[in-house]
Design a protein around this motif. Structure first.
Motif, mmCIF file in Angstrom:
data_model
loop_
_atom_site.group_PDB
_atom_site.id
_atom_site.type_symbol
_atom_site.label_atom_id
_atom_site.label_comp_id
_atom_site.label_asym_id
_atom_site.label_seq_id
_atom_site.Cartn_x
_atom_site.Cartn_y
_atom_site.Cartn_z
ATOM 1 N N LEU A 198 0.831 -1.193 0.000
ATOM 2 C CA LEU A 198 0.000 0.000 0.000
ATOM 3 C C LEU A 198 0.870 1.248 0.000
ATOM 4 C CD1 LEU A 198 -2.671 -1.007 2.676
ATOM 5 C CD2 LEU A 198 -3.052 -0.782 0.206
ATOM 6 N N ALA A 200 2.250 4.801 1.259
ATOM 7 C CA ALA A 200 2.434 5.233 2.646
ATOM 8 C C ALA A 200 1.248 6.036 3.158
ATOM 9 C CB ALA A 200 3.716 6.059 2.752
ATOM 10 N N ALA A 201 0.572 6.750 2.262
ATOM 11 C CA ALA A 201 -0.545 7.603 2.675
ATOM 12 C C ALA A 201 -1.840 6.828 2.892
ATOM 13 C CB ALA A 201 -0.771 8.704 1.639
ATOM 14 N N VAL A 202 -1.865 5.548 2.535
ATOM 15 C CA VAL A 202 -3.073 4.729 2.697
ATOM 16 C C VAL A 202 -2.879 3.823 3.903
ATOM 17 C CG1 VAL A 202 -4.557 2.993 1.637
ATOM 18 C CG2 VAL A 202 -3.579 4.804 0.231
ATOM 19 N N HIS A 203 -3.688 4.000 4.926
ATOM 20 C CA HIS A 203 -3.504 3.278 6.185
ATOM 21 C C HIS A 203 -4.471 2.108 6.356
ATOM 22 C CE1 HIS A 203 -0.787 6.499 7.221
ATOM 23 N NE2 HIS A 203 -1.755 7.392 7.068
ATOM 24 N N VAL A 204 -5.530 2.084 5.562
ATOM 25 C CA VAL A 204 -6.490 0.989 5.616
ATOM 26 C C VAL A 204 -6.619 0.404 4.220
ATOM 27 C CG1 VAL A 204 -8.870 0.325 6.109
ATOM 28 C CG2 VAL A 204 -7.751 2.076 7.501
#
Length: 390
Positions: A198, A200-204
């Motif tokens: 994913l 880095a800015a996408v946490h889910v």
């Protein structure tokens, strides 16, 4: 060493894994920085019945592919199929197109908040950091169309160049191509599958099958240097300047017509008066600035150095470990150092041969100072020796 083989996984429109291709005769896949990547896969004989049926029904139901390689992220896209027999036996020929094709199938309209009958704006004008502006247009188009597209969030402090764009019923690709090229950015698009990396800015993790779209800049690690013997192909051509002075005809007729001139004084001095002197520029149009037209034509007549080169992966840098699409690289050709961006990567996978990855660099410019060149050369030699011991 990272494995160099490729895996080809096929999915149906229900996001279900249909099959993994293993009996192919050949495959090619291209990554492109400034355009939509593509590819082909040839499967001889009678292929998997489910794959054959699905490939011949893409006019009714789309078919998707994820290609896993040493690159940090999978190559993903869509498939069309043709089943042919030219006398040597049947072959299923699959044609692949990268997920960036979505940008050619979504419009940036004058007003994304209302329907077609209520387009009361001349255009949708936006100004701000390049990444945020472009992502805003894409997010609005995806929301309006209710398609499975997710835009990767921009950084809180978006440091990309300030741009101004104006959209009115134009594809996202057409709207953004020029500004991306100008500032060295690209739009990436890939379909997420369970377990894929994913941003880095996408946490889910999004739902599998979601197309993730991002706007990214090329990177310069400062260490990629290929010597001339590493290059598969190269060309360096020097073209003489055609003029340093533009004589411009403005708006008007006969003796009342005004004329102007633009002189590139540096170019004239560099040529010591032996340079070819002038061109005539026609600017007999009230919508054209004569001086700007003259400067434009002088720039086109400037000639210069044209450099392109193609590299063999692993000499000494490896895809996925040392370089990737969009990286800036250096090459020493004819004793001179040039800097260029990796604008295309071609993968070839043929029966009986190892999979190859060939980086192709776009138009190059002169490299850095001698001190930096020497530092890069030393680092390149160290890395090359390390690779040789792997």
């Amino acid at each position: 060493m990272v494995g160099r083989d490729a895996r080809y996984l096929i999915y149906n429109r229900h996001r279900e894994l249909l099959t993994s291709i293993t009996e192919h005769e050949s495959a090619t896949v291209s990554w492109k920085w400034e355009d939509i990547g593509s590819g082909t896969i040839a499967i001889p004989g009678t292929p998997d019945p489910e794959l054959l049926a699905a490939a011949l029904k893409v006019h009714e139901e789309p078919l998707f592919i994820s290609v896993y390689t040493p690159a940090p992220e999978p190559w993903t896209g869509r498939i069309s199929g043709e089943y042919v027999d030219d006398g040597d036996g049947p072959v299923l020929e699959l044609t692949l197109v990268n997920d960036r094709i979505w940008l050619d199938a979504m419009l940036a309209v004058a007003n994304a908040d209302v329907g077609p009958s209520l387009q009361d704006r001349e255009s949708d004008v936006r100004e701000g950091p390049l990444e945020s502006v472009i992502k805003g247009y894409i997010a609005d188009a995806a929301g309006r169309l209710q398609v499975p597209v997710m835009v990767v969030p921009s950084a809180v402090e978006d440091q990309s160049p300030i741009v101004k764009l104006s959209a009115r019923m134009v594809t996202v690709k057409s709207l953004t191509d020029d500004v991306l090229r100008k500032y060295g950015y690209t739009i990436t698009a890939r379909t997420y599958r369970t377990g894929d990396p994913l941003p880095a800015a996408v946490h889910v993790a999004p739902e599998p099958g979601t197309v993730m779209i991002d706007v990214v800049a090329g990177r310069d690690t400062g260490r990629l240097l290929w010597q001339q013997e590493h290059l598969e192909q190269f060309s360096v051509a020097s073209t003489e300047r055609k003029a340093y002075r533009a004589y411009i005809g403005g708006k008007g007729e006969g003796t009342t017509r005004p004329f102007y001139e633009v002189i590139d004084t540096e170019a004239r001095a560099d040529s010591s008066n032996f340079g070819l002197p002038e061109i005539f520029v026609e600017a007999n149009d009230e919508n054209v600035d004569p001086l700007e037209a003259g400067r434009t034509e002088l720039t086109a007549a400037a000639g210069g150095l044209s450099v392109n080169f193609t590299v063999v992966d692993g000499n000494p840098w490896w895809m996925g470990q040392d370089w990737m699409l969009g990286d800036f690289a250096y090459a020493r050709i004819a004793g001179q150092l040039f800097r260029a961006q990796i604008t295309e990567v071609e993968m070839r996978d043929e029966v009986g041969s190892p999979v190859t990855y060939t980086p192709k660099c776009g138009i190059a410019a002169p490299g850095r100072s001698t001190a930096v060149v020497d530092a890069i050369a030393r680092l390149s030699a160290e890395i090359r020796n390390q690779n040789a011991r792997r």
